[in-house]
Design a protein around this motif. Structure first.
Motif, PDB file in Angstrom:
ATOM      1  N   LEU A  15      55.368 -54.659  14.213  1.00 40.45           N
ATOM      2  CA  LEU A  15      53.962 -54.401  13.944  1.00 40.45           C
ATOM      3  C   LEU A  15      53.863 -53.965  12.483  1.00 40.45           C
ATOM      4  O   LEU A  15      54.590 -53.062  12.054  1.00 40.45           O
ATOM      5  N   VAL A  16      52.999 -54.638  11.720  1.00 39.04           N
ATOM      6  CA  VAL A  16      52.798 -54.312  10.307  1.00 39.04           C
ATOM      7  C   VAL A  16      51.358 -53.868  10.133  1.00 39.04           C
ATOM      8  O   VAL A  16      50.426 -54.574  10.518  1.00 39.04           O
ATOM      9  N   ILE A  17      51.192 -52.694   9.537  1.00 37.81           N
ATOM     10  CA  ILE A  17      49.857 -52.144   9.320  1.00 37.81           C
ATOM     11  C   ILE A  17      49.685 -51.906   7.826  1.00 37.81           C
ATOM     12  O   ILE A  17      50.420 -51.124   7.230  1.00 37.81           O
ATOM     13  N   ILE A  43      54.386 -49.625   7.848  1.00 41.04           N
ATOM     14  CA  ILE A  43      53.053 -49.228   7.415  1.00 41.04           C
ATOM     15  C   ILE A  43      53.005 -49.077   5.899  1.00 41.04           C
ATOM     16  O   ILE A  43      53.909 -48.500   5.295  1.00 41.04           O
ATOM     17  N   ASP A  44      51.933 -49.575   5.316  1.00 37.20           N
ATOM     18  CA  ASP A  44      51.570 -49.269   3.930  1.00 37.20           C
ATOM     19  C   ASP A  44      50.223 -48.593   4.051  1.00 37.20           C
ATOM     20  O   ASP A  44      49.248 -49.213   4.483  1.00 37.20           O
ATOM     21  N   LEU A 108      56.067 -55.188   1.339  1.00 36.45           N
ATOM     22  CA  LEU A 108      56.000 -54.841   2.761  1.00 36.45           C
ATOM     23  C   LEU A 108      56.359 -56.030   3.651  1.00 36.45           C
ATOM     24  O   LEU A 108      57.102 -55.890   4.624  1.00 36.45           O
ATOM     25  N   ALA A 109      55.843 -57.209   3.303  1.00 36.78           N
ATOM     26  CA  ALA A 109      56.151 -58.412   4.084  1.00 36.78           C
ATOM     27  C   ALA A 109      57.642 -58.734   4.027  1.00 36.78           C
ATOM     28  O   ALA A 109      58.272 -59.011   5.060  1.00 36.78           O
ATOM     29  N   ALA A 110      58.226 -58.666   2.836  1.00 35.81           N
ATOM     30  CA  ALA A 110      59.652 -58.965   2.683  1.00 35.81           C
ATOM     31  C   ALA A 110      60.516 -57.885   3.339  1.00 35.81           C
ATOM     32  O   ALA A 110      61.573 -58.177   3.904  1.00 35.81           O
ATOM     33  N   LEU A 111      60.067 -56.638   3.272  1.00 38.35           N
ATOM     34  CA  LEU A 111      60.795 -55.539   3.921  1.00 38.35           C
ATOM     35  C   LEU A 111      60.860 -55.777   5.431  1.00 38.35           C
ATOM     36  O   LEU A 111      61.923 -55.646   6.049  1.00 38.35           O
TER      37      LEU A 111
END
Length: 154
Positions: A15-17, A43-44, A108-111
């Motif tokens: 889950l990416v927020i 999360i960012d 964030l996407a690459a992480l």
């Protein structure tokens, strides 16, 4: 209040927020989502209080403003100085910087991708640093190409 379907909890790998603290995700909803999801959460956020169980990417300015965090999950991007995680600095790629717009989102996407691919944040951060370096070396908001991704995965 929007409720996510329960089947989403175990359907997705992560889950990416991305939360710019503009009112869509309340403090309560942020913590609720992290507690609800059954996998890694990234999360960012611009919020001052952040969930301890999620990986949280913030920049230097945001770091000065946070009030509660978990050192085990906090990732601080420091521009050309690199990325800090658990007191260690992961060096940034040396590039000519043209525009930093979108660098945090690319990071964030690459992480997230790196974590899912390699299984550890320590291996994901260098990948994220390389991806962000590609993004900032172009003018405007830059979306990595397939060729860019192939290069950073080497």
């Amino acid at each position: 209040s929007f409720e996510f379907p329960d089947e989403w909890k175990s359907t997705y790998d992560a889950l990416v927020i991305s939360d710019y603290d503009k009112g869509f995700i309340t403090q309560e909803k942020l913590f609720e989502l992290v507690d609800w999801f059954e996998g890694p959460v990234f999360i960012d956020t611009k919020k001052a209080s952040i969930p301890a169980s999620a990986y949280v990417k913030i920049n230097e300015l945001e770091y000065e403003k946070i009030t509660h965090y978990n050192e085990e999950t906090l990732i601080i991007t420091r521009g050309s100085k690199g990325t800090e995680y658990k007191g260690d600095i992961y060096p940034a790629e040396k590039v000519n910087v043209f525009d930093v717009v979108g660098a945090g989102d690319t990071f964030l996407a690459a992480l997230t991708y790196g974590y899912l691919k390699y299984g550890t944040i320590e291996k994901a951060i260098p990948l994220a640093n390389r991806a962000a370096a590609v993004a900032v070396s172009h003018r405007g908001t830059y979306v990595l190409t397939e060729e860019d991704v192939k290069k950073i995965l080497c």
